[in-house]
Design a protein around this motif. Structure first.
Motif, PDB file in Angstrom:
ATOM      1  N   THR A 113       7.890 -10.655 -16.230  1.00 43.88           N
ATOM      2  CA  THR A 113       6.532 -10.173 -16.532  1.00 43.88           C
ATOM      3  C   THR A 113       5.474 -11.198 -16.110  1.00 43.88           C
ATOM      4  OG1 THR A 113       6.745 -11.026 -18.783  1.00 43.88           O
ATOM      5  CG2 THR A 113       7.211  -8.688 -18.473  1.00 43.88           C
ATOM      6  N   GLU A 114       5.903 -12.421 -15.886  1.00 43.51           N
ATOM      7  CA  GLU A 114       4.955 -13.484 -15.506  1.00 43.51           C
ATOM      8  C   GLU A 114       4.945 -13.757 -14.010  1.00 43.51           C
ATOM      9  OE1 GLU A 114       3.160 -14.418 -18.047  1.00 43.51           O
ATOM     10  OE2 GLU A 114       4.507 -13.209 -19.302  1.00 43.51           O
ATOM     11  N   ASP A 115       5.989 -13.322 -13.333  1.00 42.29           N
ATOM     12  CA  ASP A 115       6.166 -13.696 -11.928  1.00 42.29           C
ATOM     13  C   ASP A 115       6.330 -12.424 -11.088  1.00 42.29           C
ATOM     14  OD1 ASP A 115       6.912 -14.645  -9.472  1.00 42.29           O
ATOM     15  OD2 ASP A 115       8.516 -15.951 -10.212  1.00 42.29           O
ATOM     16  N   PHE A 116       5.234 -12.003 -10.473  1.00 48.64           N
ATOM     17  CA  PHE A 116       5.275 -10.754  -9.702  1.00 48.64           C
ATOM     18  C   PHE A 116       4.299 -10.813  -8.536  1.00 48.64           C
ATOM     19  CE2 PHE A 116       2.072 -10.266 -12.995  1.00 48.64           C
ATOM     20  CZ  PHE A 116       1.011  -9.722 -12.320  1.00 48.64           C
ATOM     21  N   ARG A 117       4.481  -9.876  -7.610  1.00 49.62           N
ATOM     22  CA  ARG A 117       3.540  -9.704  -6.506  1.00 49.62           C
ATOM     23  C   ARG A 117       3.164  -8.234  -6.422  1.00 49.62           C
ATOM     24  NH1 ARG A 117       6.024 -13.930  -2.173  1.00 49.62           N
ATOM     25  NH2 ARG A 117       5.704 -15.723  -3.534  1.00 49.62           N
ATOM     26  N   GLN A 118       1.980  -7.985  -5.935  1.00 42.26           N
ATOM     27  CA  GLN A 118       1.453  -6.618  -5.918  1.00 42.26           C
ATOM     28  C   GLN A 118       0.910  -6.296  -4.533  1.00 42.26           C
ATOM     29  OE1 GLN A 118      -1.280  -6.006  -9.134  1.00 42.26           O
ATOM     30  NE2 GLN A 118      -2.159  -4.167  -8.232  1.00 42.26           N
ATOM     31  N   TYR A 119       1.326  -5.149  -4.003  1.00 44.54           N
ATOM     32  CA  TYR A 119       0.911  -4.751  -2.660  1.00 44.54           C
ATOM     33  C   TYR A 119       0.420  -3.310  -2.680  1.00 44.54           C
ATOM     34  CZ  TYR A 119       4.037  -8.630  -1.526  1.00 44.54           C
ATOM     35  OH  TYR A 119       4.651  -9.856  -1.485  1.00 44.54           O
ATOM     36  N   PRO A 120      -0.690  -3.025  -2.002  1.00 45.85           N
ATOM     37  CA  PRO A 120      -1.059  -1.617  -1.839  1.00 45.85           C
ATOM     38  C   PRO A 120      -0.044  -0.939  -0.920  1.00 45.85           C
ATOM     39  CG  PRO A 120      -2.627  -3.037  -0.687  1.00 45.85           C
ATOM     40  CD  PRO A 120      -1.637  -3.941  -1.352  1.00 45.85           C
ATOM     41  N   PHE A 121       0.242   0.332  -1.186  1.00 49.18           N
ATOM     42  CA  PHE A 121       1.242   1.057  -0.406  1.00 49.18           C
ATOM     43  C   PHE A 121       0.943   0.998   1.097  1.00 49.18           C
ATOM     44  CE2 PHE A 121       2.854   5.175   1.309  1.00 49.18           C
ATOM     45  CZ  PHE A 121       4.189   4.791   1.331  1.00 49.18           C
ATOM     46  N   SER A 122      -0.330   1.083   1.454  1.00 50.86           N
ATOM     47  CA  SER A 122      -0.696   1.077   2.885  1.00 50.86           C
ATOM     48  C   SER A 122      -0.208  -0.184   3.588  1.00 50.86           C
ATOM     49  CB  SER A 122      -2.214   1.186   3.041  1.00 50.86           C
ATOM     50  OG  SER A 122      -2.839   0.144   2.334  1.00 50.86           O
ATOM     51  N   GLU A 123      -0.013  -1.256   2.826  1.00 48.15           N
ATOM     52  CA  GLU A 123       0.455  -2.501   3.436  1.00 48.15           C
ATOM     53  C   GLU A 123       1.966  -2.487   3.680  1.00 48.15           C
ATOM     54  OE1 GLU A 123      -0.143  -6.635   1.738  1.00 48.15           O
ATOM     55  OE2 GLU A 123      -2.188  -5.848   1.689  1.00 48.15           O
ATOM     56  N   ILE A 124       2.704  -1.771   2.842  1.00 48.50           N
ATOM     57  CA  ILE A 124       4.163  -1.830   3.012  1.00 48.50           C
ATOM     58  C   ILE A 124       4.711  -0.634   3.809  1.00 48.50           C
ATOM     59  CG2 ILE A 124       4.457  -3.218   0.911  1.00 48.50           C
ATOM     60  CD1 ILE A 124       5.867  -0.635  -0.237  1.00 48.50           C
ATOM     61  N   LEU A 125       3.878   0.383   4.034  1.00 49.71           N
ATOM     62  CA  LEU A 125       4.298   1.445   4.962  1.00 49.71           C
ATOM     63  C   LEU A 125       3.103   1.929   5.779  1.00 49.71           C
ATOM     64  CD1 LEU A 125       6.557   3.102   6.166  1.00 49.71           C
ATOM     65  CD2 LEU A 125       6.168   4.834   4.443  1.00 49.71           C
ATOM     66  N   PRO A 126       2.704   1.104   6.765  1.00 46.31           N
ATOM     67  CA  PRO A 126       1.633   1.567   7.642  1.00 46.31           C
ATOM     68  C   PRO A 126       2.174   2.645   8.588  1.00 46.31           C
ATOM     69  CG  PRO A 126       2.398  -0.609   8.326  1.00 46.31           C
ATOM     70  CD  PRO A 126       3.190  -0.236   7.105  1.00 46.31           C
ATOM     71  N   PHE A 127       1.329   3.567   8.999  1.00 46.83           N
ATOM     72  CA  PHE A 127       1.666   4.545  10.032  1.00 46.83           C
ATOM     73  C   PHE A 127       2.863   5.396   9.606  1.00 46.83           C
ATOM     74  CE2 PHE A 127       2.557   5.366  14.750  1.00 46.83           C
ATOM     75  CZ  PHE A 127       1.414   6.132  14.906  1.00 46.83           C
ATOM     76  N   GLY A 128       2.892   5.781   8.325  1.00 44.89           N
ATOM     77  CA  GLY A 128       4.023   6.543   7.798  1.00 44.89           C
ATOM     78  C   GLY A 128       3.991   7.999   8.236  1.00 44.89           C
ATOM     79  N   PHE A 129       5.132   8.629   8.192  1.00 44.57           N
ATOM     80  CA  PHE A 129       5.241  10.050   8.542  1.00 44.57           C
ATOM     81  C   PHE A 129       4.934  10.908   7.321  1.00 44.57           C
ATOM     82  CE2 PHE A 129       7.707  14.000   8.804  1.00 44.57           C
ATOM     83  CZ  PHE A 129       7.237  14.504  10.006  1.00 44.57           C
ATOM     84  N   ASP A 130       4.012  11.864   7.486  1.00 46.65           N
ATOM     85  CA  ASP A 130       3.790  12.800   6.380  1.00 46.65           C
ATOM     86  C   ASP A 130       3.886  14.233   6.889  1.00 46.65           C
ATOM     87  OD1 ASP A 130       1.322  13.492   7.475  1.00 46.65           O
ATOM     88  OD2 ASP A 130       0.299  11.926   6.332  1.00 46.65           O
ATOM     89  N   GLY A 131       3.689  15.177   5.997  1.00 44.49           N
ATOM     90  CA  GLY A 131       3.974  16.574   6.321  1.00 44.49           C
ATOM     91  C   GLY A 131       2.863  17.296   7.049  1.00 44.49           C
ATOM     92  N   ASP A 132       1.801  16.599   7.453  1.00 45.14           N
ATOM     93  CA  ASP A 132       0.641  17.256   8.055  1.00 45.14           C
ATOM     94  C   ASP A 132       0.985  18.136   9.257  1.00 45.14           C
ATOM     95  OD1 ASP A 132      -0.889  16.115   6.209  1.00 45.14           O
ATOM     96  OD2 ASP A 132      -1.981  14.751   7.537  1.00 45.14           O
ATOM     97  N   LYS A 133       1.948  17.686  10.017  1.00 48.09           N
ATOM     98  CA  LYS A 133       2.242  18.380  11.283  1.00 48.09           C
ATOM     99  C   LYS A 133       3.289  19.489  11.106  1.00 48.09           C
ATOM    100  CE  LYS A 133       0.000  14.902  13.385  1.00 48.09           C
ATOM    101  NZ  LYS A 133      -0.400  14.322  12.095  1.00 48.09           N
ATOM    102  N   ILE A 134       3.786  19.662   9.902  1.00 48.42           N
ATOM    103  CA  ILE A 134       4.891  20.610   9.688  1.00 48.42           C
ATOM    104  C   ILE A 134       4.338  21.920   9.142  1.00 48.42           C
ATOM    105  CG2 ILE A 134       7.040  21.011   8.445  1.00 48.42           C
ATOM    106  CD1 ILE A 134       7.300  17.965   8.150  1.00 48.42           C
ATOM    107  N   ARG A 135       4.827  23.007   9.681  1.00 54.27           N
ATOM    108  CA  ARG A 135       4.433  24.286   9.069  1.00 54.27           C
ATOM    109  C   ARG A 135       5.641  25.196   8.929  1.00 54.27           C
ATOM    110  NH1 ARG A 135       2.189  27.456  14.190  1.00 54.27           N
ATOM    111  NH2 ARG A 135       2.464  25.798  15.668  1.00 54.27           N
TER     112      ARG A 135
END
Ligand code: THU
Length: 139
Positions: free
Chosen positions: A117-139
């Motif tokens: 609880t005292e020793d941690f690191r925090q990252y925004p999701f955009s930093e750990i998965l840039p350019f990710g695949f999402d469902g926008d192109k799927i129909r």
């Protein structure tokens, strides 16, 4: 993001880690996922003799939350390490779990990797998965 209950999330992940079923790798992981309504869903890794059937802690937490109707998340805390040893490193989410986050989380979803609880690191999701695949192109 301000005002996240970071210590509570980490403690919940540490508690969930105690339920890890990891008789093959002996690497025990716990996760705690914060829904936007304030509910925390925990998960552990669940291994299988057919190794590919293993489920990571993060996915266990996501699937638990989604199966209860939650779709909107703020943060996840993750803790992991070898059975019987002190946690010596930050357990970062695997690629499949990042892809699950891509499905349900925005760029400012916070990923907290913790040794304690005292020793941690925090990252925004955009930093750990840039350019990710999402469902926008799927129909
Ligand atoms: N594991 C997780 O639970 N989360 C991750 O992000 C990485 C790996 C689990 C899967 C398996 O039970 C063990 O750690 C070793 O890979």
């Amino acid at each position: 993001m301000d005002n996240l209950p970071i210590k509570e999330l980490i403690q919940t992940a540490l508690d969930a880690r105690k339920n890890a079923y990891a008789p093959y790798s002996h690497y025990q992981v716990g996760a705690a996922l914060l829904s936007s309504d304030g509910t925390i869903y925990s998960g552990c890794n669940i291994e299988n003799a057919s190794y590919g059937a293993t489920n990571c802690a993060e996915r266990t937490a996501f699937f638990s939350a989604v199966s209860e109707g939650k779709r909107d998340f703020l943060a996840i805390a993750i803790t992991g390490g070898l059975e019987g040893e002190e946690i010596s490193d930050y357990a970062v989410p695997c690629g499949i779990c990042r892809q699950i986050m891509q499905e349900f989380c925005g760029d400012d979803f916070q990923v907290i990797v913790a040794k304690s609880t005292e020793d941690f690191r925090q990252y925004p999701f955009s930093e750990i998965l840039p350019f990710g695949f999402d469902g926008d192109k799927i129909r």
